[in-house]
Design an enzyme around this catalytic site. Sequence first.
Site, mmCIF file in Angstrom:
data_model
loop_
_atom_site.group_PDB
_atom_site.id
_atom_site.type_symbol
_atom_site.label_atom_id
_atom_site.label_comp_id
_atom_site.label_asym_id
_atom_site.label_seq_id
_atom_site.Cartn_x
_atom_site.Cartn_y
_atom_site.Cartn_z
ATOM 1 C CG ASP A 65 -0.279 -0.097 2.455
ATOM 2 O OD1 ASP A 65 1.061 -0.201 2.509
ATOM 3 O OD2 ASP A 65 -1.025 -0.363 3.600
ATOM 4 C CG HIS A 66 3.334 2.484 2.952
ATOM 5 N ND1 HIS A 66 2.578 1.508 3.553
ATOM 6 C CD2 HIS A 66 3.592 3.275 3.905
ATOM 7 C CE1 HIS A 66 2.109 1.894 4.656
ATOM 8 N NE2 HIS A 66 3.023 3.273 5.226
ATOM 9 C CG ASP A 120 2.052 1.572 9.312
ATOM 10 O OD1 ASP A 120 2.724 1.841 8.310
ATOM 11 O OD2 ASP A 120 1.344 2.215 10.105
ATOM 12 N NE ARG A 380 2.951 9.428 12.514
ATOM 13 C CZ ARG A 380 3.229 8.063 12.212
ATOM 14 N NH1 ARG A 380 3.867 7.528 11.399
ATOM 15 N NH2 ARG A 380 3.096 7.533 13.421
ATOM 16 C CB SER A 534 7.482 6.234 10.924
ATOM 17 O OG SER A 534 7.987 5.129 10.511
ATOM 18 N NE ARG A 536 9.579 6.106 8.359
ATOM 19 C CZ ARG A 536 9.089 7.279 7.955
ATOM 20 N NH1 ARG A 536 9.925 8.253 7.591
ATOM 21 N NH2 ARG A 536 8.020 7.674 7.635
HETATM 22 C C1 MIC Z 1 4.144 6.406 8.152
HETATM 23 O O1 MIC Z 1 2.985 6.761 8.236
HETATM 24 O O2 MIC Z 1 5.137 6.924 8.815
HETATM 25 C C2 MIC Z 1 4.341 4.983 7.760
HETATM 26 C C3 MIC Z 1 5.091 5.089 6.610
HETATM 27 O O3 MIC Z 1 3.211 4.242 7.512
HETATM 28 C C4 MIC Z 1 5.327 4.267 8.740
HETATM 29 C C5 MIC Z 1 5.844 3.045 8.277
HETATM 30 C C6 MIC Z 1 6.990 3.312 7.458
HETATM 31 O O4 MIC Z 1 7.732 4.405 7.638
HETATM 32 O O5 MIC Z 1 7.261 2.643 6.401
HETATM 33 C C7 MIC Z 1 4.632 3.905 10.293
HETATM 34 O O6 MIC Z 1 3.747 4.702 10.649
HETATM 35 O O7 MIC Z 1 5.050 3.089 10.715
HETATM 36 FE FE1 SF4 Z 2 -0.101 4.814 5.227
HETATM 37 FE FE2 SF4 Z 2 1.003 5.536 7.466
HETATM 38 FE FE3 SF4 Z 2 -0.070 7.155 5.973
HETATM 39 FE FE4 SF4 Z 2 -1.377 5.262 7.254
HETATM 40 S S1 SF4 Z 2 -0.301 6.836 8.276
HETATM 41 S S2 SF4 Z 2 -1.971 5.980 5.346
HETATM 42 S S3 SF4 Z 2 -0.193 3.654 6.889
HETATM 43 S S4 SF4 Z 2 1.553 6.190 5.336
#
Ligand code: MIC
Ligand code: SF4
Length: 642
Positions: A65-66, A120, A380, A534, A536
């Site tokens: 999805d990313h 995630d 965010r 995140s 990550r």
């Molecule tokens: C995000 O919202 O920052 C992400 C991308 O979903 C991350 C995961 C990532 O960095 O791949 C998260 O929230 O864990």
């Molecule tokens: Fe995707 Fe993270 Fe954004 Fe949710 S917050 S839509 S998991 S990138």
Amino acid sequence: MLGKNIVQKIIEKHLVSGNMNAGEEISIKIDQTLTQDSTGTMAYLQFEAMDIPRVKTKRSVAYIDHNTLQAGFENADDHKYIQTVAAKHGIYFSRPGNGICHQVHLERFGRPGWTLLGSDSHTPTGGGIGMIAIGAGGLDVAVAMAGGPYYLTMPKVCNVVLKGKLQPWVSAKDIILELLRRLTVKGGVGRIFEYSGDGLEHLTVPERATITNMGAELGATTSIFPSDHKTYEFMKAQGREDEWIELKADADAEYDEEIVIDLATLEPLVAQPHSPDRVDTVENVGPIKVDQVCIGSCTNSSYMDLMKVAQILKGKTVHPDVSLVISPGSKQVNTMLAQNGALADLIDAGARILESACGPCIGMGQAPATDAVSVRTFNRNFYGRSGTMSANVYLSSPEVAAATALEGVLTDPRSLGEPIEVEMPKAFVINDNSIIPPAENPSEIEVVRGPNIKPFPINSELAEKVGGQVLMIMEDNITTDHIMPSNAKLLPYRSNIPHLSNFCLAPIDPSFPERAKNAGGGFLVAGHNYGQGSSREHAALVPLYLGIKGVIAKSFARIHESNFINSGILPLVFEDEADYDRIEQGDELEIQNAREQVSSGDILVITNTTKGYNFNVRLGLSSRLKEVILEGGLLNYTKKNA
Ligand code: MIC
Ligand code: SF4
């Protein structure tokens, strides 16, 4: 015998070790896992390194999805790797286009009373359906897939009592923004928020999921709602009523803390740049000119959310100065909007429809113009996350976003007049044909590894003497988007740590990667809540690759701290915060007898050899976590103890 709250009931059933006293280390059995593609490649590489043929969970799902913008071969390579590794090891595969992991998981897999661990940070979305759903680093998820328990510090449980009913045009997003306004992005650290009160009667599962989703922004371990007749209605409409169980707190349940929100007093709110807790009313922020509106993300992309937006836009035209982009949360949402004509209303009003994926939320396309104002229904608005450093991102409900798209300025939806009503469908359209079950004959599956998949760094055991230069000093609330930025140019390299290392901490200081390489690594110094955001683990693996041995901070965000430990990097907390002010960039630090100091107590002495003084830092870890640090990370530790 005292009554139990919901958190205690679920954790007790899953407890593998420890006692449920706040602050103590416990471990729990994990029923389900989820991964997404930007953290998933790493999680599956780590899972493969453990040599376990088939996952031992009740259900594991790999979502794509990313990384769905395929500007080069890299993302498609990762998708192929994940699809084949999933087929081979007993994991369900949700194809690109099927939707955002948290939305799809809520619709099709979430089960009240079960545990879910996801790579995630917004995995707590599952709390909307009554799960204990926790976000973690990929390695923790890999261990859970291998059947290992998940270790965490037993959080405090905070009872959030929702009283009464929201006013028209005020929605679930405003409830969680109100909590962020009150508690800030650090306010949930070490806590689980359990919701109760008569206000629940008016909140559907997708609305509850909006609230638990953004509990991540409070820094909370997770958030949870009871499983009641509203949960039953949702699960029945998803054809899964046989998976429903009732889940409620005992009448005499005890909580560590309590917060009361009178829903009727809430107004439409927004979070202002660049933090989800900079919350004020739409009215106070005023009619600022807006260039872009984005509707979607795992926070607000449900069928109900988009039906509201469609009703607001129906028969109208998006303001000529606004680019409105909409990403429906799942294939199910998309199909239903298409079948009932709402999709036509959105398109007709001038919306740009994107595929069901994270998209602009993680900077995968739709970066705003220079100095633009973007209003988003996301969770965010960290600095630079949109892909445009000079952009100003505001977070709001779908109602505020839709009204703003029509007016071209930040707009209180109450000005639209008669409130809209969207009913929860009696039956959602169900077609799971984009979820591929694991292979029946795994031995016939060959895992495909394209050239984008590079080995990941593994630490070696902790040295006797740990020394190095202070490479950077940072303030409070540094996010993982600062540490390891993600955008359309970088996200495709999540399987390529050497490439990512050239961008580490660059939003704060573009010269950092080169300085770190020239110095052969060293230490980082930071304020409170270092590494919020995140999950990550790249924000730990990349510093590891650059030779970072320890980070000394006033405090750490939960997932980031465990990613450090899992990588064998020392997360050290200033005993006396005044020492933060004494250190300067370039100072040489040294930890003598590091192994003995780590093993023997919670306080370590560091010598600032440049300035000639000692100071104390805390490494308050369980004996198991100390072992992990001594071994140089969780993978080494797991192999040794296998
Ligand atoms: C995000 O919202 O920052 C992400 C991308 O979903 C991350 C995961 C990532 O960095 O791949 C998260 O929230 O864990
Ligand atoms: Fe995707 Fe993270 Fe954004 Fe949710 S917050 S839509 S998991 S990138």
